[in-house]
Write an enzyme that holds these catalytic residues in place. Structure first.
Site, mmCIF file in Angstrom:
data_model
loop_
_atom_site.group_PDB
_atom_site.id
_atom_site.type_symbol
_atom_site.label_atom_id
_atom_site.label_comp_id
_atom_site.label_asym_id
_atom_site.label_seq_id
_atom_site.Cartn_x
_atom_site.Cartn_y
_atom_site.Cartn_z
ATOM 1 N N CYS A 38 11.490 -81.497 54.000
ATOM 2 C CA CYS A 38 10.848 -80.306 54.563
ATOM 3 C C CYS A 38 11.149 -79.099 53.693
ATOM 4 O O CYS A 38 10.289 -78.245 53.459
ATOM 5 C CB CYS A 38 11.355 -80.003 55.966
ATOM 6 N N ASP A 439 41.303 -59.238 90.638
ATOM 7 C CA ASP A 439 40.438 -58.585 91.601
ATOM 8 C C ASP A 439 39.693 -59.730 92.289
ATOM 9 O O ASP A 439 39.583 -60.810 91.737
ATOM 10 C CB ASP A 439 39.488 -57.665 90.836
ATOM 11 N N ASP A 623 35.987 -57.240 87.436
ATOM 12 C CA ASP A 623 34.584 -57.390 87.073
ATOM 13 C C ASP A 623 34.137 -56.274 86.139
ATOM 14 O O ASP A 623 33.018 -56.249 85.682
ATOM 15 C CB ASP A 623 33.691 -57.460 88.319
#
Lengths: 742, 46
Positions: A38, A439, A623
């Site tokens: 290719c 958390d 978060d």
């Protein structure tokens, strides 16, 4: 077939092509290339139409130069496309092109140094064996050495002179100083003696010295290039044009013209041009560069899609554009990584300062060695040899490489797993932590509910029960509905919502009710549940059909992570703003002994400071949105920020993969980094201290000094590269343990 | 020995020719992606 003409527009071309005079250089990704055949086909296709065509089979890229006035790019691209090679124009990367140029230049310097060093030795051989040619021939050989050594020292060794000069102008000393001085002395003294026609020459030592150094530098720069690889891949994912849906169909626009609210269409195999929301149909996306997740992820309509993700589905992807350009997560990641690469951690600053003092000491010692040798009655030649050996052998190259090489290798290792190190100093602090502060909401748990198990009560199988429930909850905004999202559902009608109780409706002509067990319209025998689980009952016309156990939406990787952290004797704490019952249930389920509920951000911060006052080193995991003060105050912080929160995040480690699992890997890497840095510093210092007395006393010829110094740098870099192979340590799984027992 | 008066300068010229050829090869990218070559098949057409 794609419309390639957009790439002919000058304003679009500016985004990807490097223009030099009349011709443009472009880099194209060819996803259709699989083999060398290719590659050869692609090169043949462009032969005669473009210049300097080259295919990189490993990277599946094609670069070539073309003249836009003679041959529009769209013609070339269409030819490639029609040949099935799937061309994709990549964003221009100035840094990448510059790196290629620098690598070629560095390689050329090695080559020239090699040729010159070998030839100078050939010309110097009579003096090696004490052969005395007739004086005219001897002088001719000297001049020949001077001429051949000149490019080998002055051009191949130019980076050292340049670096020393730059440092001197900034009133600093770095390791280029002794190197440049040694080269200047060796070459200058030899050139002077050539003109004078008598005395020993050091051309051979000088050229060999440059060769050793150039090879060392080359290996080092390859390491650095590997660390920057991820960044380059990210930048390359930037789409340049986008298909915008307009009333008349699709139009191709430059990426800068896309506005929030537009609907963009992404063909299969293309990169998503902007952050936004998926429309119309579920599709598979490859987000590996953004999150480190190597598997394609299935995204449903309404879910967010990030710029830089690749549409690996079979159909075109429709996207409601939310953020574009510099606001996209991709752009922010790139920016953060750039920032992390630029800032120097404290330990490296210290190492640099030590190296500076070391250089000053080496210069002094070289002078001292020269004076002492002359005082002892050694010849001028021997004294000069000592100066050269001291300068070369004790140059603290390895010392200044020790820390950055290890950190670069660690950063690139973590980036591959979706952990972005925003602050390289944090990697070292991470190795020393003893407490992990979690958390809860958004960190240990998701905001969505999860369907844990289905208990059929009346003959109807699980699948049909779930499908009915999904039909009833379809389109509902109730948290319970999130448990059934993504399950193929029939359409329900006559849907009625009873606040707090449940939902009723008709599916396939039958009436059903779904809701909390205590409100069920028919008697139900309830199964046992664990704390934190919620029961939902599905009822038919006269009897209960099934019970659904929904779990407290815990992230799947959390139990294993908690176990692993405890195995490492880290003390764990859970600080949450949630209700006491929920927090207690979660903490008990995970086996976390210390927890606190109803905590305000202020209270969390106070708890953190209390821990730190007690000598604790705390890793805070949040978060990244509601706990910014906590993350900023912790010794090390990790967060899973999404979207726009990414750039504002102050966390040291950013977990891009929406998973906490890489925390273990980060810990492993941080310990490994610590070890590598310690080994590197020890090696570099030990080597220098060992070699200095040898060089001072004249027991180390300059050429051996050069070899030793280069070797010590290579050892340091190679040691750092071992970080690339770190894999997360895990406790043996039960199945494995059984095998081992047998 | 008089031949050395010719041969030594000639040798130096050859060295510079070698340097020039090497520089040309390096700057035109012939040493880029060396690991690639082993994976490619010979191009019979060229």
């Amino acid at each position: 077939m794609t419309d390639w003409t957009a790439f002919d527009r000058p304003e679009v071309r500016a985004g990807f092509a490097a223009t030099a005079g009349e011709s443009c250089q472009v880099l194209i990704a060819l996803d259709g290339i699989h083999c060398s055949a290719c590659a050869a086909r692609a090169e043949r296709l462009l032969a005669g139409q473009a210049e300097s065509v080259s295919v990189n089979l490993a990277a599946r890229t094609l670069s070539f130069r073309f003249k836009p006035q003679q041959k529009p790019l769209s013609v070339l691209l269409r030819a490639l496309d029609e040949a099935g090679l799937q061309p994709r124009v990549l964003a221009r990367e100035d840094a990448g092109a510059r790196e290629v140029r620098e690598r070629r230049r560095a390689f050329a310097r090695i080559g020239v140094a090699t040729i010159c060093a070998m030839q100078v030795m050939m010309l110097a051989w009579p003096s090696y064996f004490g052969v005395q040619p007739e004086p005219a021939i001897a002088q001719l050989l000297r001049w020949a050495q001077l001429v051949v050594a000149a490019p080998g020292v002055l051009w191949a060794g130019w980076p050292f002179f340049e670096g020393a000069w730059r440092a001197a102008r900034g009133r600093a000393l770095d390791m280029n100083g002794p190197v440049a001085l040694a080269l200047a002395i060796a070459f200058g003294a030899s050139a002077w003696r050539t003109v004078a026609g008598s005395g020993d020459l050091y051309f051979d030592s000088a050229t060999m010295f440059v060769w050793f150094l150039a090879v060392g530098r080359y290996l080092e720069s390859r390491t650095r290039a590997r660390a920057g690889e991820h960044l380059r891949l990210l930048a390359g994912r930037r789409a340049l044009t986008a298909q915008r849906r307009v009333a008349t169909g699709l139009e191709t626009v430059a990426i800068g013209q896309l506005r929030p609210g537009d609907v963009a269409v992404v063909a299969p195999g293309d990169a998503v041009p902007a952050d936004g929301v998926l429309l119309e149909q579920p599709l598979e996306l490859d987000e590996s560069l953004l999150t480190g997740e190597s598997q394609a992820v299935l995204r449903h309509p309404g879910e967010p899609v990030l710029a830089g993700a690749i549409n690996v589905g079979a159909a075109p992807l429709a996207l409601q554009v939310g953020r574009c350009g510099a606001d996209t997560v991709l752009a922010q990641i790139t920016q953060l990584m750039n920032r992390a690469h630029i800032c120097k951690p404290r330990l490296q600053q210290i190492a640099d300062r030590i190296a500076g003092h070391f250089v000053a000491a080496v210069l002094l010692l070289a002078g001292l060695g020269y004076a002492l040798a002359l005082h002892r009655g050694a010849s001028q030649d021997a004294a000069l040899g000592i100066v050269l050996a001291v300068l070369v052998a004790s140059c603290p190259c390895a010392l200044s490489l020790a820390v950055p090489a290890a950190l670069a290798a660690a950063t690139s290792r973590l980036a591959r797993s979706g952990v972005l190190v925003a602050n390289a100093g944090a990697l070292q602090a991470l190795a020393a932590i003893d407490t992990v502060l979690f958390d809860k909401t958004g960190t240990l748990t998701r905001t969505e509910m999860k369907l844990q198990r289905v208990i059929p009560l009346a003959g109807l199988d699980e699948q049909s029960c779930t499908a009915i429930a999904a039909a009833l909850e379809h389109g509902s905004r109730h948290p319970i509905a999130t448990a059934f999202a993504g399950i193929a559902a029939a359409a329900a009608d006559e849907l009625r919502q009873a606040a707090g109780a449940g939902v009723s409706g008709r599916v396939d002509g039958q009436h059903y009710w779904l809701g909390a067990a205590e409100h069920a319209p028919c008697p139900v025998r309830l199964p046992e549940t664990q704390p934190g689980e919620t029961l939902v009952v599905l009822c038919g016309a006269e009897r209960a059909l099934a019970c659904f156990v929904l779990s407290a939406n815990l992230r799947p990787e959390v139990p294993a992570l908690v176990e692993e952290l405890e195995r490492r004797r880290l003390s764990l704490e859970l600080q949450s703003g949630d209700a006491p019952a929920t927090v207690q249930a979660l903490a008990q389920r995970l086996g976390i002994e210390r927890y606190a509920a109803r905590q305000t951000p202020q209270a969390k911060l106070q708890r953190l400071q209390q821990l730190q006052a007690g000598g604790g080193r705390v890793l805070a995991i949040g978060d990244g949105v509601n706990d910014a003060p906590l993350l900023a105050a912790a010794d090390v912080s990790a967060a899973m920020p999404h979207g726009a929160a990414l750039a504002q995040s102050r966390a040291d480690l950013l977990l891009l993969g929406d998973s906490l699992a890489p925390v273990t890997l980060a810990l492993d890497v941080s310990h490994a980094v610590q070890r590598r840095i310690r080994e590197n510093l020890l090696w570099a210092l030990g080597y220098n201290l060992l070699v200095l007395p040898l060089a001072m006393s004249g027991h180390l010829p300059p050429w051996l000094a050069a070899a030793g110094m280069s070797l010590s740098s290579v050892v340091v870099v190679a040691n750092a590269l071992r970080l690339d192979a770190v894999v997360p340590r895990r406790a043996p799984t039960p199945a494995l343990a059984v095998v081992e027992q047998r | 020995m008089p031949s050395l008066y010719l041969l030594i300068p000639l040798g130096v010229v050859v060295v510079f020719a070698a340097i020039a050829i090497f520089l040309w090869a390096a700057s035109s990218g012939q040493f880029d992606g060396l690991e690639d070559l082993s994976k490619r098949m010979p191009d019979d057409d060229a």
